[in-house]
Scaffold this motif. Structure first.
Motif, PDB file in Angstrom:
ATOM      1  N   PRO A 126       0.383  15.306  -0.894  1.00 17.21           N
ATOM      2  CA  PRO A 126      -1.018  16.881  -0.980  1.00 17.21           C
ATOM      3  C   PRO A 126      -0.558  17.971  -1.011  1.00 17.21           C
ATOM      4  CG  PRO A 126      -1.410  14.631   0.734  1.00 17.21           C
ATOM      5  CD  PRO A 126      -0.185  14.517   0.220  1.00 17.21           C
ATOM      6  N   THR A 127      -0.193  18.503  -0.118  1.00 19.00           N
ATOM      7  CA  THR A 127       0.481  19.985   0.225  1.00 19.00           C
ATOM      8  C   THR A 127       1.280  20.300  -1.271  1.00 19.00           C
ATOM      9  OG1 THR A 127       2.102  19.136   0.998  1.00 19.00           O
ATOM     10  CG2 THR A 127       0.176  19.955   1.960  1.00 19.00           C
ATOM     11  N   GLY A 157      -7.603   7.497   0.205  1.00 22.13           N
ATOM     12  CA  GLY A 157      -8.582   8.070  -0.852  1.00 22.13           C
ATOM     13  C   GLY A 157      -8.758  10.103  -1.342  1.00 22.13           C
ATOM     14  N   ALA A 158      -8.570  10.154  -0.436  1.00 24.16           N
ATOM     15  CA  ALA A 158      -8.210  11.758  -0.624  1.00 24.16           C
ATOM     16  C   ALA A 158      -6.725  12.216  -1.165  1.00 24.16           C
ATOM     17  CB  ALA A 158      -9.162  12.437   0.819  1.00 24.16           C
ATOM     18  N   ALA A 159      -6.059  11.639  -0.548  1.00 22.25           N
ATOM     19  CA  ALA A 159      -4.493  12.076  -0.751  1.00 22.25           C
ATOM     20  C   ALA A 159      -4.601  10.934  -2.175  1.00 22.25           C
ATOM     21  CB  ALA A 159      -4.167  11.048   0.508  1.00 22.25           C
ATOM     22  N   THR A 160      -4.781  10.451  -2.301  1.00 24.17           N
ATOM     23  CA  THR A 160      -4.576   9.431  -3.469  1.00 24.17           C
ATOM     24  C   THR A 160      -5.213  10.774  -4.413  1.00 24.17           C
ATOM     25  OG1 THR A 160      -4.748   7.061  -2.727  1.00 24.17           O
ATOM     26  CG2 THR A 160      -5.463   8.026  -5.363  1.00 24.17           C
ATOM     27  N   VAL A 161      -6.527  11.022  -4.300  1.00 31.28           N
ATOM     28  CA  VAL A 161      -6.578  12.359  -5.635  1.00 31.28           C
ATOM     29  C   VAL A 161      -6.226  13.561  -5.428  1.00 31.28           C
ATOM     30  CG1 VAL A 161      -9.248  11.367  -5.953  1.00 31.28           C
ATOM     31  CG2 VAL A 161      -8.979  13.057  -3.892  1.00 31.28           C
ATOM     32  N   MET A 162      -6.317  14.205  -3.899  1.00 29.47           N
ATOM     33  CA  MET A 162      -5.299  15.223  -4.168  1.00 29.47           C
ATOM     34  C   MET A 162      -3.459  15.642  -5.153  1.00 29.47           C
ATOM     35  SD  MET A 162      -6.056  17.264  -0.174  1.00 29.47           S
ATOM     36  CE  MET A 162      -6.118  15.050   0.945  1.00 29.47           C
ATOM     37  N   ILE A 177       1.024  -1.029  -0.023  1.00 26.94           N
ATOM     38  CA  ILE A 177      -0.186   0.272   0.425  1.00 26.94           C
ATOM     39  C   ILE A 177       0.936   0.943  -0.269  1.00 26.94           C
ATOM     40  CG2 ILE A 177      -1.636   1.263   1.785  1.00 26.94           C
ATOM     41  CD1 ILE A 177      -2.596  -1.445   3.157  1.00 26.94           C
ATOM     42  N   CYS A 178       0.845   2.100  -1.333  1.00 32.32           N
ATOM     43  CA  CYS A 178       1.340   3.383  -0.998  1.00 32.32           C
ATOM     44  C   CYS A 178       1.030   4.814  -0.864  1.00 32.32           C
ATOM     45  CB  CYS A 178       2.202   3.997  -2.709  1.00 32.32           C
ATOM     46  SG  CYS A 178       2.755   1.796  -3.429  1.00 32.32           S
ATOM     47  N   TYR A 179       0.229   4.923  -0.259  1.00 30.60           N
ATOM     48  CA  TYR A 179      -0.901   5.764   0.532  1.00 30.60           C
ATOM     49  C   TYR A 179      -0.923   7.066  -0.762  1.00 30.60           C
ATOM     50  CZ  TYR A 179      -0.111   4.038   5.185  1.00 30.60           C
ATOM     51  OH  TYR A 179      -0.231   2.524   5.381  1.00 30.60           O
ATOM     52  N   VAL A 215     -13.380  16.368  -5.050  1.00 31.86           N
ATOM     53  CA  VAL A 215     -13.636  16.107  -3.562  1.00 31.86           C
ATOM     54  C   VAL A 215     -12.144  15.961  -2.686  1.00 31.86           C
ATOM     55  CG1 VAL A 215     -15.763  15.645  -2.033  1.00 31.86           C
ATOM     56  CG2 VAL A 215     -15.967  16.047  -4.180  1.00 31.86           C
ATOM     57  N   SER A 216     -11.664  15.993  -1.345  1.00 29.18           N
ATOM     58  CA  SER A 216     -11.277  15.575  -0.278  1.00 29.18           C
ATOM     59  C   SER A 216     -12.171  15.307   1.160  1.00 29.18           C
ATOM     60  CB  SER A 216      -9.854  16.423  -0.669  1.00 29.18           C
ATOM     61  OG  SER A 216      -8.966  15.675   0.784  1.00 29.18           O
TER      62      SER A 216
END
Length: 320
Positions: free
Chosen positions: A244-245, A176-181, A141-143, A196-197
């Motif tokens: 993400p940032t 999943g939020a980190a993925t899309v960000m 898993i790679c976060y 959407v995060s």
């Protein structure tokens, strides 16, 4: 060499060995794939932040599972077979929403209610199994570090299948939020109108540090550094290379952030850090009472209105 010096060096050696072993165990616990029979692992829902909403979540899962869904596959950039379930709009679709679940979870669990909501609005809904989860291949898993490229591939596939004019929205919870960000600054198709995060962390390293301190009460140094070393050696992912940032600071895609002030897994300040870093049009919805990924369940109507307002904003702001 004096006896004292021998004892001191031995103690230091044992301490270093213990730190290496502790970091290795922590790294493996964080990134190793773990499969469970059925939809939920034992007590994972009732003991989590969403425990008080367990009955609603089980009902949501039953509803989404009752709908006809197509299973589709892609091959990742590193040759993994990744799976997703596609729920087609009943009539002519007004767009596609791609929903990414959190760590060691499943889309049916994290997005059961929202998927039905989007579907009733007239959207196609794609529910990917993130790499190393459920039907998708992968050992580590790679976060979001590698998952961001999987997100890009799913997005391109939806754009190719339904046309470059049909709007696409990306949504993610927790990891999943980190993925899309982290995918936000990649070369996404032009019809990706918004992201959407929900309760995403600000960096992998920051999240690991928070969990080490709060859940395991382990000092950050040298454990986090050693965890980073093990993650690099074992899974080939860097804890500090992307975040993400960093991605949000280079993104032009509008983002809607949700975060609960009572979040005990990804602290509220990380949501604020993500919002501050984002250079695209952005909106932040906070909840005074929500824990991790419970904003939807604490105030469903408010959450829905925020989504609808954001989607409308993105449509009106669509580049010509």
């Amino acid at each position: 060499m004096s006896t004292f010096l021998i004892i001191l060096l031995s103690a230091v050696g044992l301490l270093i060995a213990a730190c290496l072993a502790l970091a290795l165990v922590a790294a493996f616990r964080g990134i190793l794939r773990i499969d469970y029979d059925g939809l939920f692992r034992d007590n994972s829902l009732t003991t989590s932040a969403r425990g008080k909403f367990a009955e609603r979540i089980y009902a949501d899962v039953s509803e989404i599972e009752s709908l006809p869904m197509e299973t589709i596959y892609i091959e990742s950039f590193d040759e993994l077979k990744l799976a997703s379930r596609l729920l087609l709009a009943e009539t002519s679709a007004i767009g596609t929403v791609i929903c990414f679940h959190g760590l060691r979870s499943k889309s049916e669990k994290d997005y059961g209610a929202q998927a039905v909501f989007f579907h009733k609005l007239g959207y196609n809904v794609l529910l990917p199994d993130q790499r190393s989860h459920n039907r998708s291949e992968g050992r580590w898993i790679c976060y979001g570090v590698r998952e961001r490229y999987d997100c890009l591939q799913w997005t391109k596939l939806m754009s190719e299948r339904f046309g470059a004019e049909l709007p696409i929205f990306l949504s993610g919870q927790s990891m999943g939020a980190a993925t899309v960000m982290m995918a936000s600054n990649l070369e996404l198709p032009r019809n990706v109108l918004g992201i959407v995060s929900d309760c995403g962390f600000s960096s992998v390293a920051a999240e690991f540090q928070y969990v080490l301190n709060t859940e395991f009460h382990i000092p950050t140094f040298p454990t986090l550094f050693l965890m980073g070393m093990w993650c690099r050696l074992i899974a080939g992912i860097g804890l500090w290379k992307v975040s993400p940032t960093k991605s949000l600071s280079e993104s032009k895609v509008p983002v809607l952030f949700f975060h609960g002030k009572k979040d005990t897994l990804v602290p509220y300040y990380m949501g604020e850090e993500n919002f501050k870093a984002c250079t695209a049009p952005k909106f932040f919805v906070s909840s005074e009472i929500a824990d991790h990924c419970t904003c939807w369940y604490e105030d469903t109507n408010s959450y829905k209105h925020s989504l609808l307002d954001f989607f409308e904003f993105c449509r009106k702001s669509r580049p010509v």
